[in-house]
Design a protein around this motif. Sequence first.
Motif, PDB file in Angstrom:
ATOM      1  N   PHE A 239       2.070  -6.805 -34.091  1.00 17.59           N
ATOM      2  CA  PHE A 239       1.970  -7.665 -32.929  1.00 17.59           C
ATOM      3  C   PHE A 239       3.340  -7.696 -32.272  1.00 17.59           C
ATOM      4  N   GLY A 240       3.350  -8.024 -31.013  1.00 20.20           N
ATOM      5  CA  GLY A 240       4.624  -8.102 -30.336  1.00 20.20           C
ATOM      6  C   GLY A 240       4.581  -9.069 -29.176  1.00 20.20           C
ATOM      7  N   VAL A 241       5.762  -9.406 -28.707  1.00 18.39           N
ATOM      8  CA  VAL A 241       5.913 -10.292 -27.571  1.00 18.39           C
ATOM      9  C   VAL A 241       6.702  -9.542 -26.504  1.00 18.39           C
ATOM     10  N   VAL A 242       6.210  -9.571 -25.280  1.00 16.92           N
ATOM     11  CA  VAL A 242       6.879  -8.900 -24.167  1.00 16.92           C
ATOM     12  C   VAL A 242       8.205  -9.586 -23.903  1.00 16.92           C
ATOM     13  N   GLU A 243       9.298  -8.819 -23.993  1.00 17.12           N
ATOM     14  CA  GLU A 243      10.629  -9.366 -23.734  1.00 17.12           C
ATOM     15  C   GLU A 243      11.062  -9.137 -22.289  1.00 17.12           C
ATOM     16  N   SER A 244      10.537  -8.102 -21.648  1.00 15.89           N
ATOM     17  CA  SER A 244      10.874  -7.817 -20.248  1.00 15.89           C
ATOM     18  C   SER A 244      10.323  -8.926 -19.357  1.00 15.89           C
ATOM     19  N   ASP A 245      10.848  -9.015 -18.132  1.00 14.57           N
ATOM     20  CA  ASP A 245      10.336 -10.014 -17.190  1.00 14.57           C
ATOM     21  C   ASP A 245       8.839  -9.835 -16.952  1.00 14.57           C
ATOM     22  N   ALA A 246       8.410  -8.585 -16.914  1.00 12.68           N
ATOM     23  CA  ALA A 246       6.999  -8.261 -16.738  1.00 12.68           C
ATOM     24  C   ALA A 246       6.755  -6.896 -17.374  1.00 12.68           C
ATOM     25  N   ALA A 247       5.520  -6.634 -17.721  1.00 12.35           N
ATOM     26  CA  ALA A 247       5.160  -5.345 -18.319  1.00 12.35           C
ATOM     27  C   ALA A 247       3.983  -4.753 -17.559  1.00 12.35           C
ATOM     28  N   ASN A 248       4.203  -3.574 -16.994  1.00 11.50           N
ATOM     29  CA  ASN A 248       3.105  -2.842 -16.367  1.00 11.50           C
ATOM     30  C   ASN A 248       2.334  -2.127 -17.466  1.00 11.50           C
TER      31      ASN A 248
ATOM     32  N   VAL B 223       1.434  -7.891 -17.176  1.00  7.31           N
ATOM     33  CA  VAL B 223       1.563  -9.132 -17.937  1.00  7.31           C
ATOM     34  C   VAL B 223       2.992  -9.642 -17.836  1.00  7.31           C
ATOM     35  N   GLY B 224       3.140 -10.935 -17.998  1.00  5.56           N
ATOM     36  CA  GLY B 224       4.443 -11.562 -17.880  1.00  5.56           C
ATOM     37  C   GLY B 224       5.203 -11.614 -19.193  1.00  5.56           C
ATOM     38  N   GLN B 225       6.419 -12.094 -19.084  1.00  2.23           N
ATOM     39  CA  GLN B 225       7.282 -12.263 -20.251  1.00  2.23           C
ATOM     40  C   GLN B 225       6.627 -13.234 -21.240  1.00  2.23           C
ATOM     41  N   PHE B 226       6.825 -12.989 -22.525  1.00  2.00           N
ATOM     42  CA  PHE B 226       6.316 -13.794 -23.636  1.00  2.00           C
ATOM     43  C   PHE B 226       4.813 -13.629 -23.884  1.00  2.00           C
ATOM     44  N   THR B 227       4.185 -12.619 -23.276  1.00  2.00           N
ATOM     45  CA  THR B 227       2.773 -12.344 -23.541  1.00  2.00           C
ATOM     46  C   THR B 227       2.645 -11.693 -24.913  1.00  2.00           C
ATOM     47  N   LEU B 228       1.668 -12.123 -25.705  1.00  2.00           N
ATOM     48  CA  LEU B 228       1.413 -11.560 -27.026  1.00  2.00           C
ATOM     49  C   LEU B 228       0.506 -10.333 -26.885  1.00  2.00           C
ATOM     50  N   VAL B 229       0.915  -9.214 -27.495  1.00  2.00           N
ATOM     51  CA  VAL B 229       0.118  -7.983 -27.491  1.00  2.00           C
ATOM     52  C   VAL B 229      -0.036  -7.526 -28.935  1.00  2.00           C
ATOM     53  N   GLN B 230      -1.006  -6.635 -29.201  1.00  3.02           N
ATOM     54  CA  GLN B 230      -1.255  -6.230 -30.583  1.00  3.02           C
ATOM     55  C   GLN B 230      -1.408  -4.726 -30.739  1.00  3.02           C
ATOM     56  N   ASN B 231      -1.353  -4.283 -32.020  1.00  2.00           N
ATOM     57  CA  ASN B 231      -1.482  -2.879 -32.420  1.00  2.00           C
ATOM     58  C   ASN B 231      -0.547  -1.972 -31.622  1.00  2.00           C
ATOM     59  N   ILE B 232       0.712  -2.212 -31.758  1.00  2.73           N
ATOM     60  CA  ILE B 232       1.729  -1.501 -30.998  1.00  2.73           C
ATOM     61  C   ILE B 232       2.177  -0.246 -31.738  1.00  2.73           C
TER      62      ILE B 232
END
Length: 186
Positions: free
Chosen positions: A120-129, A144-153
Amino acid sequence: MATTIRLILIILLLAFFECKPKTESLPKEIAEKYLISFVQNPNGIAYYKDPTDLKSKLGVIPYKAMFGREESHEMFGKTPAIKIWYEGKVGFIFYSKMSFELYADVISFTEENSVGGSSFGVVESDAANLYNSPFADEQLFDKVGQFTLVQNIESSIKNKENWIRLLYKEKKVYSKAKIAIELLVN
């Protein structure tokens, strides 16, 4: 006249859907044995039936196409090659052992959960395309914006592009955003 126009529009619509690259995923039995890979070379990559015979060319894998490749490199005589799977055919890609040309032409990802856990991970960039495939000029799936939780990276393997493959809204997508990754071992 109206019937002809309708027929032309239907044909164009069907052609549009047939021409879209199929980058969703490899068949399950192939994805278990091969790395998920994409061609980055605008000229495509030739692949061969026999790794020792340049006359055994099966075709060219086009730019942006998804294919499967083995992780291990082998020497066939004096020729270094990698076993690949593309559109139901098994073949080989040649590369120069002394250069990184393969890594410039191909971007590869391991299958999810290959290390025995979930990441799992958290987006550290201001935004993620988030894109449908690992190309900045590809169709944007979502942002998605900063601090969004994403999975299976999964990070790309030995590639200077630093793409990340992740699961978002039940779809495998790609991003170059900075993501802090945590691995949860089962």
